[in-house]
Design a protein around this motif. Structure first.
Motif, PDB file in Angstrom:
ATOM      1  N   PHE A  37       1.067  -1.199  -0.011  1.00 34.06           N
ATOM      2  CA  PHE A  37       0.137   0.095  -0.076  1.00 34.06           C
ATOM      3  C   PHE A  37       0.869   1.115  -0.037  1.00 34.06           C
ATOM      4  CE2 PHE A  37       0.501   0.876   4.822  1.00 34.06           C
ATOM      5  CZ  PHE A  37       0.935  -0.408   4.954  1.00 34.06           C
ATOM      6  N   ALA A  38       0.431   2.336  -0.013  1.00 31.44           N
ATOM      7  CA  ALA A  38       0.914   3.693  -0.064  1.00 31.44           C
ATOM      8  C   ALA A  38       2.006   3.854  -1.341  1.00 31.44           C
ATOM      9  CB  ALA A  38       1.500   3.896   1.286  1.00 31.44           C
ATOM     10  N   SER A  49       5.373  -3.090   8.649  1.00 27.16           N
ATOM     11  CA  SER A  49       5.195  -2.560   7.443  1.00 27.16           C
ATOM     12  C   SER A  49       6.640  -1.898   7.285  1.00 27.16           C
ATOM     13  CB  SER A  49       4.389  -1.363   7.347  1.00 27.16           C
ATOM     14  OG  SER A  49       3.024  -2.297   7.562  1.00 27.16           O
ATOM     15  N   GLU A  52       6.811   8.590   6.896  1.00 29.39           N
ATOM     16  CA  GLU A  52       6.505   8.442   8.328  1.00 29.39           C
ATOM     17  C   GLU A  52       6.918   7.269   9.165  1.00 29.39           C
ATOM     18  OE1 GLU A  52       1.766   8.524   8.019  1.00 29.39           O
ATOM     19  OE2 GLU A  52       2.059   7.677   9.820  1.00 29.39           O
ATOM     20  N   ILE A  80       6.538   0.655  11.857  1.00 24.73           N
ATOM     21  CA  ILE A  80       6.038   0.971  10.779  1.00 24.73           C
ATOM     22  C   ILE A  80       6.575   2.159  10.066  1.00 24.73           C
ATOM     23  CG2 ILE A  80       3.698   1.988   9.856  1.00 24.73           C
ATOM     24  CD1 ILE A  80       2.264   0.905  12.308  1.00 24.73           C
ATOM     25  N   THR A 105       5.772   4.048   6.629  1.00 22.76           N
ATOM     26  CA  THR A 105       4.937   4.355   5.498  1.00 22.76           C
ATOM     27  C   THR A 105       4.730   5.508   5.077  1.00 22.76           C
ATOM     28  OG1 THR A 105       2.647   3.535   4.621  1.00 22.76           O
ATOM     29  CG2 THR A 105       2.699   4.332   6.892  1.00 22.76           C
ATOM     30  N   THR A 142       1.632  11.369   6.793  1.00 17.11           N
ATOM     31  CA  THR A 142       1.491  11.536   5.379  1.00 17.11           C
ATOM     32  C   THR A 142       2.050  12.906   4.968  1.00 17.11           C
ATOM     33  OG1 THR A 142      -0.567  12.818   5.621  1.00 17.11           O
ATOM     34  CG2 THR A 142      -0.954  10.538   5.398  1.00 17.11           C
TER      35      THR A 142
END
Lengths: 445, 168
Positions: free
Chosen positions: A259-260, A280, A317, A301, A303, A348
């Protein structure tokens, strides 16, 4: 100036400089100019009478084109339109000398005039801009032409030209936004990809609402869109060709979530998150060869990556130090430097196309904000505050930020908003249904 | 009753009609219902409904956390016992987050939660290859208010059964 414009308009169609307006004054004290600063500015008053219809078929466009131009300029927050009822002069001949006294009397500092010619499915628009108080033309008149159905784009290009001449900066009106259109209640929301002009006109849907789609991102030239889809049952990254509405899955792998996704400025490299064993991390992929490279290896994380405009760095982030913060690393991975240190959680991050700021989502004390900071983390400023603001995207000129605002409660709905990078001019963007996750295209060619 | 049993068996696609009655009787006596329990209902301990309702198909998490609470351990241990007793089933664990948080962070957080539940089931003897995970982030709330009473229900990992023997 003329060369720059000629290049800008190359793809649309013919662009011709047109002869100077008659009766120009000889000199002025300095060009009419809006200085965009972070302080409060007084919007520049201007008048845009309906354009002249050169042919009967042009009459339906003559007023509409002037309205779109005025709407673009007013919408930027830098201009104020003088209402038609205040006009003293009538405007009926594109080539006649302008009676500056009458426009001065109603305090129109700028005047935009134009004429429209339609022949078959072709439309051509001539326009001039005047500095009323100097009594002379602002730059030279131009002619734009294209297909009649593309009349809004021509109007946006006229507005971009005026905006550029008066601010000295690139415009952003001839651009598009890809986003997620949302319908249905909160616990059964249907989502599909949609694309529209930056001002909400010409909405088209790109996917069905059978599968959840999330967070689309334009390619650097605006021809393709990366997004996350649950079509396979798992979140996986897809790429869609906007012109042909063809799509393909980029990540395969049974049950591996990715994703992302975001394009690098080269338009070939994609950086994204992949989740394995609950963890992730960021990866990059060459979308032609499919070759992947792991960029981070942390139990935290990682992402929401975003490339610097030169492609050399990635801001992302990570919650490696506890609450999520923003970090910058080389585009090839390696050591990352933390840049956000304020209270709350940051997410984000999106690098400005100018390279000067990073926009982000901040969550603090139960509120969400869209903010900007310098790329070293200094000069943090929060531009908005609400129950839930997230997912900033930059206008092509790095002046305006569009984002998602979701309202609170069982009837909560997502809408798109835009705000100037100075924090002024917060306003909703018109969409037919609920909308989230906007991504702003570059200026169209 | 006899006709009904036959119908159920036919639906289940078993070809060995001659000995099917005996097999069925064995199975139903094993379920301890003395004929009172409708096969496939929540009263039938071999049924997915029993898994969902009697054991509990979901565990809940604290804000921004993915660790398994004592309550969740009890539920997951029950899930593991059931899965070990019903080896024909495989599961997908769906991780979810509440709406407080950005979309992509919540996707990653949901993946963490689903994986925590998976690890716990594995620690209780469930084969790793029977468990896949998927995160829905904040995309699929079951409760829709914007208060902790709803958020606490949305921060969840749900164990969804698939496969298994066909139960009429």
């Amino acid at each position: 100036m003329r060369n720059a414009l000629a290049t800008l308009f190359l793809g649309l169609s013919m662009l011709l400089p047109i002869a100077g307006a008659p009766g120009q004054a000889q000199a002025q004290d300095g060009p009419l100019r809006i200085e965009i600063t972070d302080g409060v500015i007084e919007p520049l008053p201007f008048a845009t009478p309906d354009f002249i219809a050169d042919t009967p078929a042009a009459s339906q466009y003559a007023a509409d084109i002037a309205r779109v131009i005025a709407s673009d300029l007013v919408g930027s927050g830098l201009f104020r339109e003088i209402p038609k009822v205040a006009y003293i002069s009538s405007y009926s001949d594109f080539d006649a000398a302008v009676n500056f006294t009458d426009w001065k009397a109603i305090n129109a500092q700028a005047l935009i005039t134009g004429a429209v010619n339609v022949s078959g499915d072709r439309i051509s628009v001539r326009f001039r801009a005047y500095d009323v108080f100097a009594g002379q033309e602002l730059g030279s008149g131009l002619q734009l032409s294209g297909t009649a159905e593309g009349w809004r784009r021509i109007a946006h290009k006229v507005a971009d030209t005026i905006y550029s001449r008066l601010t000295g900066e690139g415009g952003y009106f001839d651009s598009r936004v890809v986003f997620v259109s949302e319908t249905g209640p909160k616990n059964d929301r249907k989502k599909r990809l949609a694309i529209m002009d930056y001002d909400g006109a010409n909405v088209q849907y790109l996917t069905s609402s059978n599968d959840i789609v999330l967070a689309p991102r334009f390619s650097p030239t605006g021809d393709r869109v990366l997004y996350t889809s649950y079509e396979s049952g798992f979140p996986q990254i897809h790429v869609l060709d906007v012109g042909k509405v063809q799509r393909r899955i980029l990540s395969a792998g049974n049950g591996i979530m990715s994703f992302a996704p975001r394009f690098a400025p080269d338009g070939q490299t994609v950086v994204y998150s992949q989740s394995e064993g609950g963890n992730s991390d960021l990866y990059s992929m060459n979308i032609n060869s499919g070759a992947t490279q792991r960029l981070t290896s942390a139990p935290s994380i990682e992402t929401a990556p975003s490339f610097s405009p030169d492609g050399s760095q990635i801001v992302f982030e990570s919650d490696r130090s506890g609450a999520s913060q923003l970090y910058i690393m080389a585009a090839t991975g390696g050591e990352a430097k933390r840049i956000s240190f304020g209270q709350g959680r940051y997410g984000t991050p999106v690098w400005s196309p100018r390279g000067d700021y990073i926009a982000f989502t901040k969550q603090n004390a139960g509120r969400f904000h869209i903010g900007v900071m310098r790329t070293d983390g200094s000069e943090e400023r929060l531009l908005t505050a609400s129950f839930l603001d997230e997912g900033p995207t930059w206008s092509p000129n790095g002046r305006v930020i569009m984002f998602t605002r979701e309202t609170q409660g069982a009837a909560g709905q997502a809408r798109l908003y835009s705000v100037d990078v100075s924090g002024r001019n917060l306003k909703p963007v018109k969409t037919p249904d609920g909308a989230s996750d906007p991504s702003w295209s570059p200026l169209q060619k | 009753m006899s006709r009904l049993k036959t119908a159920v068996i036919l639906v289940a696609g078993l070809a060995l009609a001659a000995c099917s009655d005996a097999r069925w009787d064995d199975a139903s006596s094993g379920s301890g219902g003395a004929g009172q329990i409708t096969p496939g209902s929540a009263g039938d301990p071999t049924s997915p409904a029993y898994f969902r309702e009697a054991i509990g198909d979901r565990v809940l998490f604290l804000v921004d956390q993915s660790s398994i609470s004592p309550t969740a351990q009890t539920i997951l241990a029950g899930q593991a016992r059931w899965l070990n007793a019903n080896p024909d089933y495989v599961v997908t664990i769906e991780g979810h987050a509440d709406e407080q948080g950005t979309r992509e962070y919540n996707l990653a957080l949901g993946a963490r939660r689903a994986n925590s539940a998976r690890e716990y089931l594995i620690s209780q003897g469930v084969a790793a290859d029977r468990i896949q995970v998927v995160s829905f982030g904040k995309e699929r709330p079951i409760e829709i208010c914007s208060e902790e009473s709803c958020y606490s229900q949305n921060r969840r990992a749900v164990t969804v059964l698939a496969g298994g023997a066909v139960v009429g």
